[in-house]
Design a protein around this motif. Structure first.
Motif, PDB file in Angstrom:
ATOM      1  N   MET A  22       0.758  -1.121  -0.135  1.00  0.00           N
ATOM      2  CA  MET A  22      -0.049   0.133  -0.183  1.00  0.00           C
ATOM      3  C   MET A  22       0.774   1.245   0.171  1.00  0.00           C
ATOM      4  O   MET A  22       1.990   1.164   0.729  1.00  0.00           O
ATOM      5  CB  MET A  22      -0.702   0.014   1.241  1.00  0.00           C
ATOM      6  N   LYS A  23       0.359   2.346  -0.807  1.00  0.00           N
ATOM      7  CA  LYS A  23       1.143   3.580  -0.720  1.00  0.00           C
ATOM      8  C   LYS A  23       0.997   4.423   0.457  1.00  0.00           C
ATOM      9  O   LYS A  23       0.042   4.252   0.922  1.00  0.00           O
ATOM     10  CB  LYS A  23       0.899   4.094  -2.146  1.00  0.00           C
ATOM     11  N   ARG A  39      -0.082   7.266   2.883  1.00  0.00           N
ATOM     12  CA  ARG A  39      -1.156   8.230   2.816  1.00  0.00           C
ATOM     13  C   ARG A  39      -0.757   9.161   3.791  1.00  0.00           C
ATOM     14  O   ARG A  39      -0.212   9.118   4.795  1.00  0.00           O
ATOM     15  CB  ARG A  39      -2.339   7.436   3.094  1.00  0.00           C
ATOM     16  N   THR A  59      -2.919  12.871   5.480  1.00  0.00           N
ATOM     17  CA  THR A  59      -4.243  13.825   5.857  1.00  0.00           C
ATOM     18  C   THR A  59      -3.814  15.102   5.830  1.00  0.00           C
ATOM     19  O   THR A  59      -3.041  15.518   6.544  1.00  0.00           O
ATOM     20  CB  THR A  59      -5.134  13.335   6.822  1.00  0.00           C
ATOM     21  N   THR A  80      -7.687  13.190   2.216  1.00  0.00           N
ATOM     22  CA  THR A  80      -6.805  12.103   2.244  1.00  0.00           C
ATOM     23  C   THR A  80      -5.986  11.975   1.119  1.00  0.00           C
ATOM     24  O   THR A  80      -6.509  12.095   0.034  1.00  0.00           O
ATOM     25  CB  THR A  80      -7.272  10.753   2.709  1.00  0.00           C
ATOM     26  N   GLU A  94      -2.792  10.120  -1.307  1.00  0.00           N
ATOM     27  CA  GLU A  94      -1.643   9.155  -1.506  1.00  0.00           C
ATOM     28  C   GLU A  94      -0.693   9.503  -2.438  1.00  0.00           C
ATOM     29  O   GLU A  94      -0.781   9.850  -3.246  1.00  0.00           O
ATOM     30  CB  GLU A  94      -2.652   7.780  -2.218  1.00  0.00           C
ATOM     31  N   THR A 153       1.961   9.368  -4.908  1.00  0.00           N
ATOM     32  CA  THR A 153       1.824   8.740  -6.272  1.00  0.00           C
ATOM     33  C   THR A 153       3.300   9.018  -7.083  1.00  0.00           C
ATOM     34  O   THR A 153       3.508   8.455  -8.139  1.00  0.00           O
ATOM     35  CB  THR A 153       1.004   9.251  -7.244  1.00  0.00           C
ATOM     36  N   TYR A 159       1.705  13.534  -3.724  1.00  0.00           N
ATOM     37  CA  TYR A 159       0.515  12.800  -3.417  1.00  0.00           C
ATOM     38  C   TYR A 159      -0.748  13.566  -4.083  1.00  0.00           C
ATOM     39  O   TYR A 159      -0.746  14.310  -4.430  1.00  0.00           O
ATOM     40  CB  TYR A 159       0.247  13.188  -2.018  1.00  0.00           C
ATOM     41  N   VAL A 196      -7.219  11.081  -2.649  1.00  0.00           N
ATOM     42  CA  VAL A 196      -7.961   9.954  -2.582  1.00  0.00           C
ATOM     43  C   VAL A 196      -9.518  10.386  -2.608  1.00  0.00           C
ATOM     44  O   VAL A 196      -9.821  10.842  -1.661  1.00  0.00           O
ATOM     45  CB  VAL A 196      -7.729   9.064  -1.312  1.00  0.00           C
TER      46      VAL A 196
END
Length: 180
Positions: free
Chosen positions: A1-2, A4, A6, A11, A13, A15, A176, A179
């Motif tokens: 899982m990448k 994350r 906040t 939120t 993620e 990339t 990021y 999401v």
């Protein structure tokens, strides 16, 4: 899982890792170094989003150059207002100068079209655009040319590497995506 994070109520993620971003910066710098060898270009870095990209870029420029800043805004939260507000104009004399506008992302092209038109009356030798990312399919100005493009960015709203959400997230070394 990448990874994350906040920011406020959103939120994001990871990339694009910093290594890929710096490869894109290197690509732009190589092209500019070739095109402007011995020309002393003036880099006009667009605040706030392009300040980190601009700093990394100009440190890789091998020819003498100068750096200036302009601050324009068109975003509020997650979306554009379609209204350009100029908070800090270009203050240097650009007459006869080779100007390279440094921007984080060119999507609609509205900000870059605005800046190019603001500079034209002052008779620069040339004005080119260098962007970390350009989305030609979203550009509403068919004559707008972005000569130096680092990479393709995700379609999502992004933060990091100078890009922000309500002024937060600029300090992140990676990029990021929101999401949904």
């Amino acid at each position: 899982m990448k990874p994350r994070i906040t920011i406020e109520d959103k939120t994001f993620e990871m990339t694009i890792p910093q290594e890929r971003i710096l490869e894109a910066v290197d690509k732009c710098a190589r092209e500019i170094n070739t095109d402007y060898s011995g020309k002393n270009p003036l880099f006009v870095i667009v605040l706030g989003g392009a300040f980190i990209f601009g700093a990394d870029l100009v440190r890789r420029i091998k020819t003498p150059c100068q750096v200036s800043f302009v601050k324009i805004t068109s975003y509020d939260g997650l979306s554009t207002t379609n209204v350009i507000k100029e908070h800090l104009p270009v203050s240097e004399d650009v007459k006869g100068r080779h100007v390279i506008i440094v921007e984080d992302i060119v999507e609609t092209g509205q900000s870059m079209d605005y800046l190019k038109k603001r500079l034209e009356p002052f008779e620069p030798a040339s004005v080119e655009i260098c962007a970390l990312s350009f989305k030609p399919e979203k550009c509403k100005f068919p004559d707008l040319k972005v000569k130096y493009v680092g990479m393709q960015l995700p379609e999502a709203f992004i933060v990091g590497y100078g890009l922000d959400y309500n002024l937060s997230g600029r300090n992140l070394k990676d990029i990021y995506s929101l999401v949904e």
